[in-house]
Design an enzyme around this catalytic site. Sequence first.
Site, mmCIF file in Angstrom:
data_model
loop_
_atom_site.group_PDB
_atom_site.id
_atom_site.type_symbol
_atom_site.label_atom_id
_atom_site.label_comp_id
_atom_site.label_asym_id
_atom_site.label_seq_id
_atom_site.Cartn_x
_atom_site.Cartn_y
_atom_site.Cartn_z
ATOM 1 N N GLY A 222 0.664 -54.256 -40.567
ATOM 2 C CA GLY A 222 2.113 -54.393 -40.668
ATOM 3 C C GLY A 222 2.826 -53.194 -41.269
ATOM 4 C CG ASN B 244 4.935 -49.440 -36.623
ATOM 5 O OD1 ASN B 244 5.486 -48.399 -36.941
ATOM 6 N ND2 ASN B 244 4.016 -49.485 -35.672
ATOM 7 C CG ASN C 53 4.733 -51.754 -27.202
ATOM 8 O OD1 ASN C 53 4.311 -52.161 -28.283
ATOM 9 N ND2 ASN C 53 3.984 -51.074 -26.356
ATOM 10 C CG HIS D 63 1.420 -46.790 -25.855
ATOM 11 N ND1 HIS D 63 0.461 -47.782 -25.853
ATOM 12 C CD2 HIS D 63 0.834 -45.693 -25.318
ATOM 13 C CE1 HIS D 63 -0.657 -47.299 -25.326
ATOM 14 N NE2 HIS D 63 -0.459 -46.036 -24.996
ATOM 15 C CG ASP E 84 1.122 -49.488 -22.695
ATOM 16 O OD1 ASP E 84 1.687 -50.097 -23.610
ATOM 17 O OD2 ASP E 84 -0.097 -49.242 -22.690
ATOM 18 C CD GLU F 169 2.625 -45.640 -33.769
ATOM 19 O OE1 GLU F 169 2.867 -46.854 -33.889
ATOM 20 O OE2 GLU F 169 1.477 -45.195 -33.584
#
Length: 206
Positions: free
Chosen positions: A12, A14, A107, A109, A150, A180
């Site tokens: 977790g 992010n 999302n 990636h 993706d 990110e």
Amino acid sequence: MKKLALLVSGSGTNMQAIMDACASGEINGKISVVISSNHEAYALVRAESAKIPNYVCCKKEFPSVEARDREILRLLKEYDVDYVILAGYLGILSKFIIDEYPNRIVNIHPSLLPKFGGKNFYGIKVHTAVIAAGEKESGATAHFVGTEIDGGPIIRQQKLTVYKGDTPEALQKRILTQIEHPMLVSVIKDLCDDKIKVVDGKVVVG
């Protein structure tokens, strides 16, 4: 203020970056619900400590993937969320969830899509493949979720140098912390400020 659902599978980090940005007011939104794919995810501890409602929808506890995803959809609707953020979520969402939230599921990636994306490219496997291919650059991509793994319109990309002698773990950590976390926060900020839209399959920011 926009309502966010975070889908998680791991530690977790992010999610913590998003929590901090919401708490500071950088993001004009709130995390309304956290849904994990497993009981062991440390993200659940983070959610609990922040008093954020959290649930586990574990594949092995449902008769089918569809049944699991029906429960996820039920929770998303119960909390009336505006955006669904895949914050390190390792599951593949069913088409009926994607159809319910068109261009509202995000999302991130850990590669420069379309390179090193698709089935079996996740987590450390991505970085291992990047190094094995002799790539000089890698990075991360934030995108809306489509029915192709993706796939979906790309919102933002950022790259960094792959150094000679890089290990997959070192590259993963660098991309996670340098790209990110800040990228995901900036994308969610723009979403909550209504600055991102999709026109003819392309993302327009402004």
